[in-house]
Design a protein around this motif. Structure first.
Motif, PDB file in Angstrom:
ATOM      1  N   LYS A 241       0.824  -1.209   0.000  1.00 46.29           N
ATOM      2  CA  LYS A 241       0.000   0.000   0.000  1.00 46.29           C
ATOM      3  C   LYS A 241       0.858   1.259   0.000  1.00 46.29           C
ATOM      4  CE  LYS A 241      -3.979  -2.220   2.153  1.00 46.29           C
ATOM      5  NZ  LYS A 241      -4.838  -2.358   3.356  1.00 46.29           N
ATOM      6  N   ALA A 242       1.961   1.244   0.717  1.00 52.23           N
ATOM      7  CA  ALA A 242       2.854   2.402   0.726  1.00 52.23           C
ATOM      8  C   ALA A 242       3.398   2.665  -0.676  1.00 52.23           C
ATOM      9  CB  ALA A 242       3.999   2.181   1.707  1.00 52.23           C
ATOM     10  N   ALA A 243       3.819   1.599  -1.349  1.00 47.98           N
ATOM     11  CA  ALA A 243       4.329   1.758  -2.714  1.00 47.98           C
ATOM     12  C   ALA A 243       3.253   2.307  -3.644  1.00 47.98           C
ATOM     13  CB  ALA A 243       4.853   0.413  -3.226  1.00 47.98           C
ATOM     14  N   ASN A 244       2.033   1.784  -3.511  1.00 44.66           N
ATOM     15  CA  ASN A 244       0.939   2.238  -4.370  1.00 44.66           C
ATOM     16  C   ASN A 244       0.563   3.687  -4.101  1.00 44.66           C
ATOM     17  OD1 ASN A 244       0.570  -0.111  -5.875  1.00 44.66           O
ATOM     18  ND2 ASN A 244      -0.893  -0.979  -4.423  1.00 44.66           N
ATOM     19  N   VAL A 245       0.464   4.060  -2.827  1.00 43.92           N
ATOM     20  CA  VAL A 245       0.042   5.424  -2.483  1.00 43.92           C
ATOM     21  C   VAL A 245       1.074   6.450  -2.961  1.00 43.92           C
ATOM     22  CG1 VAL A 245      -0.387   7.001  -0.557  1.00 43.92           C
ATOM     23  CG2 VAL A 245      -1.462   4.747  -0.595  1.00 43.92           C
ATOM     24  N   VAL A 246       2.333   6.145  -2.832  1.00 44.48           N
ATOM     25  CA  VAL A 246       3.365   7.068  -3.304  1.00 44.48           C
ATOM     26  C   VAL A 246       3.370   7.141  -4.832  1.00 44.48           C
ATOM     27  CG1 VAL A 246       5.857   7.469  -3.444  1.00 44.48           C
ATOM     28  CG2 VAL A 246       4.807   6.845  -1.252  1.00 44.48           C
ATOM     29  N   ALA A 247       3.255   5.983  -5.488  1.00 40.93           N
ATOM     30  CA  ALA A 247       3.190   5.977  -6.955  1.00 40.93           C
ATOM     31  C   ALA A 247       1.946   6.715  -7.441  1.00 40.93           C
ATOM     32  CB  ALA A 247       3.194   4.543  -7.468  1.00 40.93           C
ATOM     33  N   MET A 248       0.842   6.554  -6.725  1.00 42.62           N
ATOM     34  CA  MET A 248      -0.398   7.256  -7.058  1.00 42.62           C
ATOM     35  C   MET A 248      -0.194   8.767  -6.962  1.00 42.62           C
ATOM     36  SD  MET A 248      -3.867   7.428  -4.809  1.00 42.62           S
ATOM     37  CE  MET A 248      -3.980   5.667  -4.586  1.00 42.62           C
ATOM     38  N   ALA A 249       0.462   9.214  -5.897  1.00 46.95           N
ATOM     39  CA  ALA A 249       0.710  10.647  -5.711  1.00 46.95           C
ATOM     40  C   ALA A 249       1.533  11.205  -6.866  1.00 46.95           C
ATOM     41  CB  ALA A 249       1.420  10.879  -4.382  1.00 46.95           C
ATOM     42  N   ARG A 250       2.551  10.485  -7.258  1.00 45.28           N
ATOM     43  CA  ARG A 250       3.416  10.952  -8.350  1.00 45.28           C
ATOM     44  C   ARG A 250       2.661  10.989  -9.677  1.00 45.28           C
ATOM     45  NH1 ARG A 250       8.510   7.387  -6.046  1.00 45.28           N
ATOM     46  NH2 ARG A 250       9.168   8.945  -4.472  1.00 45.28           N
ATOM     47  N   GLN A 251       1.781  10.008  -9.894  1.00 41.25           N
ATOM     48  CA  GLN A 251       1.006   9.993 -11.129  1.00 41.25           C
ATOM     49  C   GLN A 251      -0.007  11.136 -11.156  1.00 41.25           C
ATOM     50  OE1 GLN A 251       0.079   6.117 -12.658  1.00 41.25           O
ATOM     51  NE2 GLN A 251      -1.914   6.785 -13.443  1.00 41.25           N
ATOM     52  N   LEU A 252      -0.603  11.433 -10.004  1.00 41.37           N
ATOM     53  CA  LEU A 252      -1.520  12.566  -9.936  1.00 41.37           C
ATOM     54  C   LEU A 252      -0.791  13.870 -10.253  1.00 41.37           C
ATOM     55  CD1 LEU A 252      -3.625  11.699  -6.747  1.00 41.37           C
ATOM     56  CD2 LEU A 252      -4.439  11.724  -9.109  1.00 41.37           C
ATOM     57  N   LEU A 253       0.422  14.000  -9.751  1.00 39.48           N
ATOM     58  CA  LEU A 253       1.210  15.205 -10.024  1.00 39.48           C
ATOM     59  C   LEU A 253       1.612  15.286 -11.490  1.00 39.48           C
ATOM     60  CD1 LEU A 253       3.485  15.130  -6.849  1.00 39.48           C
ATOM     61  CD2 LEU A 253       1.701  16.818  -7.347  1.00 39.48           C
ATOM     62  N   ASP A 254       2.011  14.155 -12.059  1.00 40.83           N
ATOM     63  CA  ASP A 254       2.501  14.134 -13.438  1.00 40.83           C
ATOM     64  C   ASP A 254       1.378  14.283 -14.465  1.00 40.83           C
ATOM     65  OD1 ASP A 254       5.057  13.787 -12.477  1.00 40.83           O
ATOM     66  OD2 ASP A 254       5.077  11.603 -12.794  1.00 40.83           O
ATOM     67  N   GLN A 255       0.213  13.684 -14.179  1.00 41.73           N
ATOM     68  CA  GLN A 255      -0.833  13.596 -15.204  1.00 41.73           C
ATOM     69  C   GLN A 255      -2.085  14.416 -14.911  1.00 41.73           C
ATOM     70  OE1 GLN A 255      -1.681   9.481 -16.152  1.00 41.73           O
ATOM     71  NE2 GLN A 255       0.484   8.914 -16.163  1.00 41.73           N
ATOM     72  N   HIS A 256      -2.283  14.830 -13.640  1.00 45.15           N
ATOM     73  CA  HIS A 256      -3.540  15.494 -13.298  1.00 45.15           C
ATOM     74  C   HIS A 256      -3.341  16.766 -12.469  1.00 45.15           C
ATOM     75  CE1 HIS A 256      -5.681  11.972 -14.817  1.00 45.15           C
ATOM     76  NE2 HIS A 256      -4.847  11.212 -14.114  1.00 45.15           N
ATOM     77  N   ASP A 257      -2.157  17.357 -12.555  1.00 46.96           N
ATOM     78  CA  ASP A 257      -1.865  18.595 -11.809  1.00 46.96           C
ATOM     79  C   ASP A 257      -2.129  18.451 -10.322  1.00 46.96           C
ATOM     80  OD1 ASP A 257      -1.121  20.013 -14.140  1.00 46.96           O
ATOM     81  OD2 ASP A 257      -3.234  20.408 -14.599  1.00 46.96           O
ATOM     82  N   GLY A 258      -1.959  17.255  -9.803  1.00 43.85           N
ATOM     83  CA  GLY A 258      -2.127  17.031  -8.371  1.00 43.85           C
ATOM     84  C   GLY A 258      -3.577  16.931  -7.918  1.00 43.85           C
ATOM     85  N   GLN A 259      -4.511  16.877  -8.875  1.00 44.03           N
ATOM     86  CA  GLN A 259      -5.928  16.805  -8.545  1.00 44.03           C
ATOM     87  C   GLN A 259      -6.467  15.384  -8.751  1.00 44.03           C
ATOM     88  OE1 GLN A 259      -7.527  19.579  -7.233  1.00 44.03           O
ATOM     89  NE2 GLN A 259      -5.411  20.337  -7.295  1.00 44.03           N
ATOM     90  N   VAL A 260      -7.439  14.989  -7.936  1.00 43.17           N
ATOM     91  CA  VAL A 260      -8.086  13.689  -8.113  1.00 43.17           C
ATOM     92  C   VAL A 260      -9.052  13.805  -9.286  1.00 43.17           C
ATOM     93  CG1 VAL A 260      -9.586  11.961  -7.066  1.00 43.17           C
ATOM     94  CG2 VAL A 260      -7.886  13.159  -5.661  1.00 43.17           C
ATOM     95  N   PRO A 261      -8.901  12.993 -10.314  1.00 45.52           N
ATOM     96  CA  PRO A 261      -9.773  13.115 -11.483  1.00 45.52           C
ATOM     97  C   PRO A 261     -11.188  12.618 -11.201  1.00 45.52           C
ATOM     98  CG  PRO A 261      -8.330  11.221 -11.724  1.00 45.52           C
ATOM     99  CD  PRO A 261      -7.888  11.944 -10.481  1.00 45.52           C
TER     100      PRO A 261
END
Length: 237
Positions: A104-124
Motif C-alpha cells: 500500500k505504501a508503494a501504491n500510495v506514493v506511486a499514485m501521488a506521483r502519477q496525480l502530479l505528473d498527469q492530473h496537476d495534483g488533482q483527483v480526477p
C-alpha cells in the motif's frame, strides 16, 4: 436422487432465483433511509485526495484501523506533493499497523506521483483515470466518484455482496454482477446513498457469521432462508 438431496437442490435453486419485487425494494430503502437519513462512509477525510488515500488503504483492513493511521498521517502529509516527498520509506511508519502496508505504501506514493505528473495534483472525476492510478480498482473508483463527487455509483464490497444476495435485492455470483443488478434494481431516489446504507447494514446487522435478524428493520422483506432465530424487536414509535 435422494429426498434430502432434492430438498437441498430446491433450497439452492430458491436462493439463486428468489428476488425482491420493486415494491419490496422501495420499502427496503425507505426503512433504511428512515433509520439513517444521511449515510456516509466511516472513513475520515476532508478532501477528495484524503478519501482516495483512505479507501486505498482500507483494502483488507477495517475503517477503524485506517482512521487511526490517517489521523497521524494527514496532519503531516495530506496532498500528493507531501506524500510524494515522504516517499515509500517515509510513509511506511504511518501505516505500518494496516495490513499489506508495504504494498500500500508503494501504491500510495506511486499514485501521488502519477496525480502530479498527469492530473496537476488533482483527483480526477473520471472512472478510467481513477482506475489507471496505482492501487485503485473499480470499487475504490466507485467510492471516490460517489462520496467525493456525488455520483450515483455502487461500490460493492463484501458487505454489499452478502446483503444483496441474502435479501434477494440483487443476487449475483460475482461482484460486477451484483453491482450491475443493484444499479438496475435500486430506485433512482435512493441510488446515491444506497451503497452506504447497504454497507452499514452488512457491517452491523446482516453480519457474515451471525446476522442479527431479530433486530433487522427489513427482516420481513428479506429472502434469506437461514435467518437467526428470535422474536423481531418491536418497531420504535
Amino acid at each position: 436422487m435422494s429426498v434430502a438431496a432434492k430438498k437441498r437442490t430446491g433450497v439452492q435453486r430458491a436462493r439463486r432465483t428468489s428476488r425482491l419485487t420493486a415494491a419490496q425494494i422501495e420499502a427496503l430503502f425507505a426503512r433504511l433511509k428512515a433509520l439513517n437519513p444521511k449515510p456516509t462512509t466511516e472513513l475520515e477525510f476532508t478532501t477528495p485526495y484524503e478519501l482516495l488515500v483512505a479507501v486505498t488503504l482500507s483494502a483488507q483492513a477495517t475503517d477503524v484501523g485506517v482512521n487511526k493511521a490517517t489521523r497521524k498521517l494527514f496532519p503531516v502529509a495530506n496532498t500528493p506533493q507531501a506524500i510524494a516527498a515522504l516517499g515509500v520509506e517515509g510513509l511506511k511508519p504511518y501505516i505500518a499497523t494496516i495490513g499489506l502496508y508495504n504494498t500500500k505504501a508503494a501504491n500510495v506514493v506511486a499514485m501521488a506521483r502519477q496525480l502530479l505528473d498527469q492530473h496537476d495534483g488533482q483527483v480526477p472525476r473520471d472512472r478510467a483515470a481513477l482506475e489507471a492510478l496505482p492501487g485503485v480498482g473499480r470499487k475504490t473508483a466507485n467510492v471516490v466518484l460517489n462520496t467525493a463527487f456525488g455520483e450515483a455509483t455502487m461500490a460493492v464490497d463484501t458487505h454489499i455482496f452478502r446483503v444483496a444476495n441474502r435479501t434477494g435485492l440483487a443476487p449475483g455470483k460475482t461482484v460486477r454482477a451484483v453491482e450491475d443488478g443493484l444499479l438496475k434494481a435500486v430506485p433512482a431516489a435512493y441510488l446515491h446513498d444506497a451503497h452506504h446504507w447497504l454497507i452499514l447494514h452488512g457491517r452491523y446487522v446482516c453480519k457474515a457469521r451471525k446476522p442479527d435478524c431479530p433486530h433487522c428493520a427489513i427482516r420481513d422483506l428479506c429472502r434469506y432462508p437461514d435467518k437467526t432465530p428470535g422474536e423481531p424487536a418491536p418497531l420504535a414509535d
